[in-house]
Design a protein around this motif. Structure first.
Motif, PDB file in Angstrom:
ATOM      1  N   ASP A   3       0.832  -1.201   0.000  1.00  0.00           N
ATOM      2  CA  ASP A   3       0.000   0.000   0.000  1.00  0.00           C
ATOM      3  C   ASP A   3       0.871   1.259   0.000  1.00  0.00           C
ATOM      4  N   CYS A   4       1.999   1.186   0.683  1.00  0.00           N
ATOM      5  CA  CYS A   4       2.928   2.312   0.801  1.00  0.00           C
ATOM      6  C   CYS A   4       3.524   2.722  -0.548  1.00  0.00           C
ATOM      7  N   VAL A   5       3.698   1.783  -1.417  1.00  0.00           N
ATOM      8  CA  VAL A   5       4.319   2.043  -2.718  1.00  0.00           C
ATOM      9  C   VAL A   5       3.463   2.982  -3.565  1.00  0.00           C
ATOM     10  N   ASP A   6       2.163   2.801  -3.506  1.00  0.00           N
ATOM     11  CA  ASP A   6       1.244   3.630  -4.303  1.00  0.00           C
ATOM     12  C   ASP A   6       1.315   5.112  -3.964  1.00  0.00           C
ATOM     13  N   VAL A   7       1.617   5.443  -2.737  1.00  0.00           N
ATOM     14  CA  VAL A   7       1.594   6.847  -2.325  1.00  0.00           C
ATOM     15  C   VAL A   7       2.963   7.524  -2.367  1.00  0.00           C
ATOM     16  N   CYS A   8       4.013   6.767  -2.582  1.00  0.00           N
ATOM     17  CA  CYS A   8       5.364   7.335  -2.566  1.00  0.00           C
ATOM     18  C   CYS A   8       5.599   8.214  -3.798  1.00  0.00           C
ATOM     19  N   PRO A   9       5.891   9.495  -3.597  1.00  0.00           N
ATOM     20  CA  PRO A   9       6.077  10.390  -4.742  1.00  0.00           C
ATOM     21  C   PRO A   9       7.438  10.268  -5.428  1.00  0.00           C
ATOM     22  N   VAL A  10       8.370   9.550  -4.824  1.00  0.00           N
ATOM     23  CA  VAL A  10       9.718   9.480  -5.406  1.00  0.00           C
ATOM     24  C   VAL A  10      10.196   8.062  -5.695  1.00  0.00           C
ATOM     25  N   ASP A  11       9.340   7.087  -5.574  1.00  0.00           N
ATOM     26  CA  ASP A  11       9.702   5.700  -5.886  1.00  0.00           C
ATOM     27  C   ASP A  11      10.952   5.248  -5.134  1.00  0.00           C
ATOM     28  N   CYS A  12      10.919   5.381  -3.810  1.00  0.00           N
ATOM     29  CA  CYS A  12      12.085   5.003  -3.011  1.00  0.00           C
ATOM     30  C   CYS A  12      11.999   3.587  -2.450  1.00  0.00           C
ATOM     31  N   PHE A  13      10.918   2.871  -2.727  1.00  0.00           N
ATOM     32  CA  PHE A  13      10.780   1.506  -2.230  1.00  0.00           C
ATOM     33  C   PHE A  13      11.453   0.508  -3.164  1.00  0.00           C
ATOM     34  N   HIS A  14      12.084  -0.477  -2.553  1.00  0.00           N
ATOM     35  CA  HIS A  14      12.722  -1.564  -3.296  1.00  0.00           C
ATOM     36  C   HIS A  14      12.141  -2.872  -2.775  1.00  0.00           C
ATOM     37  N   GLU A  15      12.015  -3.831  -3.690  1.00  0.00           N
ATOM     38  CA  GLU A  15      11.325  -5.080  -3.353  1.00  0.00           C
ATOM     39  C   GLU A  15      12.274  -6.264  -3.339  1.00  0.00           C
ATOM     40  N   GLY A  16      12.227  -6.985  -2.228  1.00  0.00           N
ATOM     41  CA  GLY A  16      12.930  -8.252  -2.117  1.00  0.00           C
ATOM     42  C   GLY A  16      11.923  -9.379  -2.117  1.00  0.00           C
ATOM     43  N   PRO A  17      12.387 -10.596  -1.965  1.00  0.00           N
ATOM     44  CA  PRO A  17      11.466 -11.728  -2.021  1.00  0.00           C
ATOM     45  C   PRO A  17      10.427 -11.757  -0.907  1.00  0.00           C
ATOM     46  N   GLU A  18      10.776 -11.234   0.293  1.00  0.00           N
ATOM     47  CA  GLU A  18       9.835 -11.359   1.402  1.00  0.00           C
ATOM     48  C   GLU A  18       9.545 -10.063   2.152  1.00  0.00           C
ATOM     49  N   PHE A  19      10.111  -8.950   1.701  1.00  0.00           N
ATOM     50  CA  PHE A  19       9.751  -7.663   2.293  1.00  0.00           C
ATOM     51  C   PHE A  19      10.283  -6.517   1.447  1.00  0.00           C
ATOM     52  N   LEU A  20       9.920  -5.309   1.845  1.00  0.00           N
ATOM     53  CA  LEU A  20      10.326  -4.099   1.135  1.00  0.00           C
ATOM     54  C   LEU A  20      11.350  -3.341   1.969  1.00  0.00           C
ATOM     55  N   VAL A  21      12.118  -2.491   1.300  1.00  0.00           N
ATOM     56  CA  VAL A  21      13.016  -1.573   1.997  1.00  0.00           C
ATOM     57  C   VAL A  21      12.893  -0.201   1.340  1.00  0.00           C
ATOM     58  N   ILE A  22      13.375   0.823   2.035  1.00  0.00           N
ATOM     59  CA  ILE A  22      13.380   2.183   1.524  1.00  0.00           C
ATOM     60  C   ILE A  22      14.818   2.609   1.282  1.00  0.00           C
ATOM     61  N   ASP A  23      15.055   3.191   0.121  1.00  0.00           N
ATOM     62  CA  ASP A  23      16.374   3.739  -0.189  1.00  0.00           C
ATOM     63  C   ASP A  23      16.508   5.081   0.531  1.00  0.00           C
ATOM     64  N   PRO A  24      17.398   5.170   1.513  1.00  0.00           N
ATOM     65  CA  PRO A  24      17.501   6.412   2.278  1.00  0.00           C
ATOM     66  C   PRO A  24      18.008   7.596   1.445  1.00  0.00           C
ATOM     67  N   ASP A  25      18.670   7.324   0.342  1.00  0.00           N
ATOM     68  CA  ASP A  25      19.153   8.402  -0.518  1.00  0.00           C
ATOM     69  C   ASP A  25      18.043   8.969  -1.399  1.00  0.00           C
ATOM     70  N   GLU A  26      16.964   8.222  -1.572  1.00  0.00           N
ATOM     71  CA  GLU A  26      15.844   8.671  -2.402  1.00  0.00           C
ATOM     72  C   GLU A  26      14.678   9.214  -1.583  1.00  0.00           C
ATOM     73  N   CYS A  27      14.524   8.734  -0.358  1.00  0.00           N
ATOM     74  CA  CYS A  27      13.405   9.150   0.498  1.00  0.00           C
ATOM     75  C   CYS A  27      13.484  10.647   0.769  1.00  0.00           C
ATOM     76  N   ILE A  28      12.349  11.331   0.599  1.00  0.00           N
ATOM     77  CA  ILE A  28      12.309  12.778   0.832  1.00  0.00           C
ATOM     78  C   ILE A  28      11.629  13.127   2.157  1.00  0.00           C
ATOM     79  N   ASP A  29      11.399  12.130   2.988  1.00  0.00           N
ATOM     80  CA  ASP A  29      10.856  12.344   4.320  1.00  0.00           C
ATOM     81  C   ASP A  29       9.458  12.970   4.299  1.00  0.00           C
ATOM     82  N   CYS A  30       8.652  12.585   3.342  1.00  0.00           N
ATOM     83  CA  CYS A  30       7.300  13.149   3.265  1.00  0.00           C
ATOM     84  C   CYS A  30       6.342  12.467   4.235  1.00  0.00           C
TER      85      CYS A  30
END
Length: 113
Positions: free
Chosen positions: A16-43
């Motif tokens: 659900d979090c991916v749909d609202v992210c304005p900068v596409d900072c989520f990355h997908e692994g086989p069993e969970f997601l992570v956020i790229d701290p260099d892309e996150c704009i702290d919104c």
């Protein structure tokens, strides 16, 4: 400041979090997601979207999950970006209330140390 995906996401992978992210900072692994701290704009728009409360500001991470900041950074460098919502993992309902799932994941699959 950045946001961090922590233990509650493991073996659930609600997106659900991916749909609202304005900068596409989520990355997908086989069993969970992570956020790229260099892309996150702290919104912070992703925080209320997570049905398992897995996303935290890095400054508000519970002490027992502090290691997830480095883990997010490391895995975001290798996992692909996810830009659209997907279905959660098949056993998400079973795992959504689990705790210390990273330890279980490392013991059963050898990842993601």
């Amino acid at each position: 400041m950045t946001h961090v995906v922590a233990d509650p996401c493991i073996r659930c992978k609600y997106t659900d979090c991916v749909d609202v992210c304005p900068v596409d900072c989520f990355h997908e692994g086989p069993e969970f997601l992570v956020i790229d701290p260099d892309e996150c704009i702290d919104c912070a728009v992703c925080i209320p979207e997570c049905p398992v409360s897995a996303i935290h500001a890095d400054t508000e991470l519970p002490a027992n999950m502090a290691h997830f900041l480095a883990l997010n950074q490391r895995l975001a460098a290798t996992w692909p970006v996810i830009t659209a919502r997907k279905a959660p993992l098949p056993e998400a309902e079973r795992w959504k209330n689990g705790e210390n799932k990273l330890l279980d994941l490392e013991q059963t699959s050898g990842a993601p140390r």
